[in-house]
Design an enzyme around this catalytic site. Structure first.
Site, PDB file in Angstrom:
ATOM      1  N   HIS A   1     -31.813  25.406  13.572  1.00  0.00           N
ATOM      2  CA  HIS A   1     -32.356  24.382  14.491  1.00  0.00           C
ATOM      3  C   HIS A   1     -33.885  24.462  14.610  1.00  0.00           C
ATOM      4  CE1 HIS A   1     -28.375  23.030  15.901  1.00  0.00           C
ATOM      5  NE2 HIS A   1     -28.035  24.287  15.751  1.00  0.00           N
TER       6      HIS A   1
ATOM      7  N   ASN B   1     -23.682  20.011  19.702  1.00  0.00           N
ATOM      8  CA  ASN B   1     -24.062  19.326  18.467  1.00  0.00           C
ATOM      9  C   ASN B   1     -23.651  17.863  18.560  1.00  0.00           C
ATOM     10  OD1 ASN B   1     -25.241  21.355  16.876  1.00  0.00           O
ATOM     11  ND2 ASN B   1     -23.265  22.101  16.167  1.00  0.00           N
TER      12      ASN B   1
END
Ligand code: NDP
Length: 503
Positions: free
Chosen positions: A56, A129
């Site tokens: 990320h 997510n």
């Protein structure tokens, strides 16, 4: 921000007379050691970068609020969810997963969807997510999985062999692979995608009753995706397109929002469900567990400094508030450790003092002391131990989480792979996707899997065939594989299939 009209200073407030010319012996140099302004400026510059997030790394963030729209007090005692109309400040960050900090926003990848709620009982982080499931269901596999999504250690290139070798040896990934290679794997922007907790969490109410829940933040902007070719073109044309879009939309007053829907099960209902609610590779079908609309997430304020507020933002699935707790989901259990640990490495032991991470609505009252970069008075002269008899902060037993009965032998229990592991991927393909979705999915898979060795193509095509006959057939045809051979492999157990495609 530095004020207009102020004299330029060094880091310690010393006025600077000249910021264009180094101090030298004579007009042609050399540079003098006594130019402390130059030395300070260069040495701080040398330390401007902090370790990149291992996953990320590329992301964008914004502030806003969460507003409760339905009474959920029968399910949770969380104070920030206690009243219809109640608002809580939030900071949200969206990201890709595998790419480096400078990578393109349009890469095929799950997107991170993390929300920090600054509640009056401390920060609550929902770190999800844009997909409701995940590739693996045991955290022991996570570092290996991520290695395969990143660069080959020899060539430093993305490697389809690593990627598909691991996934075809990890058949429980089939559901997430099907979502990732659909056009939802390349959302048009961060505003046009949903966010999911993916994990099951525990809510408990004031009576101590437990409910198992999943979070679904549904985009009010509508789902919009890029096709494979559009995403490919966007990577070159504007690698920052989603970062730009989020910032620009908020700057022009077009505030993105999401409706929070919860799926909620009593423990008895969870026992009756066909699916293991702690297996993150599965969803709870809406028909069996209808979602309840409970709130609205709105983002209405851009950060003013990317590094301070977005790069240093640290989300942590173990940041719970009373009324919300973990479930036994093994992946979640691994994340409860790993996120805090990675922030300690990346930002240091006092990362909770960085304003974006600090519990603004419930200031810290702990006995944790000292450490590098403790920037406040660190508890002053007050007691730094518990128990004490000086009236310093004391634990409140009323905040306890109700006990959760657990039984069974301590062992490395394997999930047994069953045909059930292919069912939801097949349902998605056959009953949720349109023909256009299926055509995109197959083309996206063929384009990527086509770069891997033939034996890996065969092994993976067999998994698609197990999910759905048409799905596997179209992938096999697209790759020019022998369909009879794929069928034969699909009929084998996973162990035999792996042995038959070993080299
Ligand atoms: P539903 O028809 O009630 O729901 C289907 C869901 O699939 C919707 O939430 C929809 O999201 C989402 N969806 C549509 N296209 C895609 C895609 N290409 N990739 C991922 N999700 C997509 O069916 P069920 O609840 O019975 O589930 C059927 C299948 O739908 C599941 O096996 C799963 O693969 C998928 N799914 C289910 C979810 C759940 O929590 N039950 C959540 C997401 C996906 P939207 O409404 O935003 O368009």
């Amino acid at each position: 921000m530095t004020k207009k009209g102020k004299t330029l200073t060094g880091a310690f407030g010393r006025p600077v007379a000249n910021d264009l010319n180094s101090e030298t012996a004579g007009a042609k140099g050399p540079v003098l050691m006594q130019d402390v302004h130059l030395l300070e400026k260069l040495s701080h510059f040398d330390r401007e970068r902090i370790p990149e997030r291992v996953v990320h790394a590329k992301g964008a963030g914004a502030y806003g609020y969460f507003e409760v729209t339905a009474d959920v007090t029968p399910y949770t005692r969380a104070a920030f969810l206690s009243k219809v109309g109640k608002r809580t400040e939030v900071f949200a960050r969206f990201s890709t997963v595998g790419g480096e900090k400078g990578s393109a926003d349009a890469e095929r990848d799950p997107r991170g969807f993390a929300v920090k709620f600054y509640t009056e009982q401390g920060n609550y982080d929902m770190v999800g997510n844009n997909t409701p499931v995940f590739f693996i269901r045991d955290p022991l596999k996570f570092p290996d999985f991520i290695h395969t999504q990143k660069r080959n250690p020899g060539t430093n290139l993305k490697d389809p062999d690593m990627f598909w070798d691991f996934l075809s040896l990890t058949p429980e990934s089939i559901h997430q692979v099907t979502i990732l290679f659909s056009d939802r794997g390349t959302p048009a922007t961060y505003r046009h995608m949903n966010g999911y907790s993916s994990h099951t969490y525990r809510w408990y109410n004031a009576k101590g009753e437990t409910f198992w829940v999943q979070y679904h933040f549904k985009t009010d902007q509508g789902i919009r995706n890029l096709t494979g070719p559009e995403a490919h073109a966007m990577c070159g044309a504007d690698p920052d397109h989603a970062t730009r879009d989020l910032h620009a939309a908020i700057a022009r007053g077009e505030f993105p929002s999401w409706t929070l829907e919860m799926q909620i099960l009593t423990p008895a209902q969870a026992r009756d469900l066909r699916w293991d609610i702690f297996d993150i590779t599965k969803v709870w079908p809406h028909g069996e567990v209808p979602p309840m609309t409970v709130g609205k997430l709105v983002l209405d304020r851009n950060p003013v400094n990317y590094f301070a507020e977005v790069e240093q933002a640290a989300f942590n699935p173990s940041n719970f508030v009373p009324g919300i707790g973990p479930s036994p989901d093994k992946m979640l259990q691994g994340r409860l450790f790993s996120y805090h640990d990675t922030h300690l490495h990346r930002l240091g032991g006092n990362y909770h003092l960085i304003p974006v991470n600090a519990p603004k609505a419930a200031p810290e009252a702990s006995y944790q002391r000292d450490g590098a970069m403790r920037t406040d008075n660190g508890g002053g002269a007050g007691p730094n131990y518990w128990p004490n008899s000086f009236g310093a902060p004391a634990p409140d037993p009323a905040m306890a989480e109700p006990p959760l009965p657990i039984e069974g032998p301590a062992a490395r229990h394997a999930y047994e792979l069953t045909d059930d592991d292919f069912v939801q991927a097949g349902t998605l393909y056959a009953t949720v996707m349109t023909e256009a979705d299926r055509a995109s999915l197959v083309a996206n898979i063929v384009g990527h899997l086509g770069g891997a060795q033939k034996r890996l193509q065969l092994r993976q095509a067999a998994l698609f065939l197990k999910a759905n006959e048409d799905y596997g057939t179209r992938v096999a045809k697209g790759l020019g594989l022998d369909l009879a051979q794929v069928r034969k492999l699909a009929a084998m157990t996973q162990d035999k299939r792996v042995a038959a495609t070993a080299s």
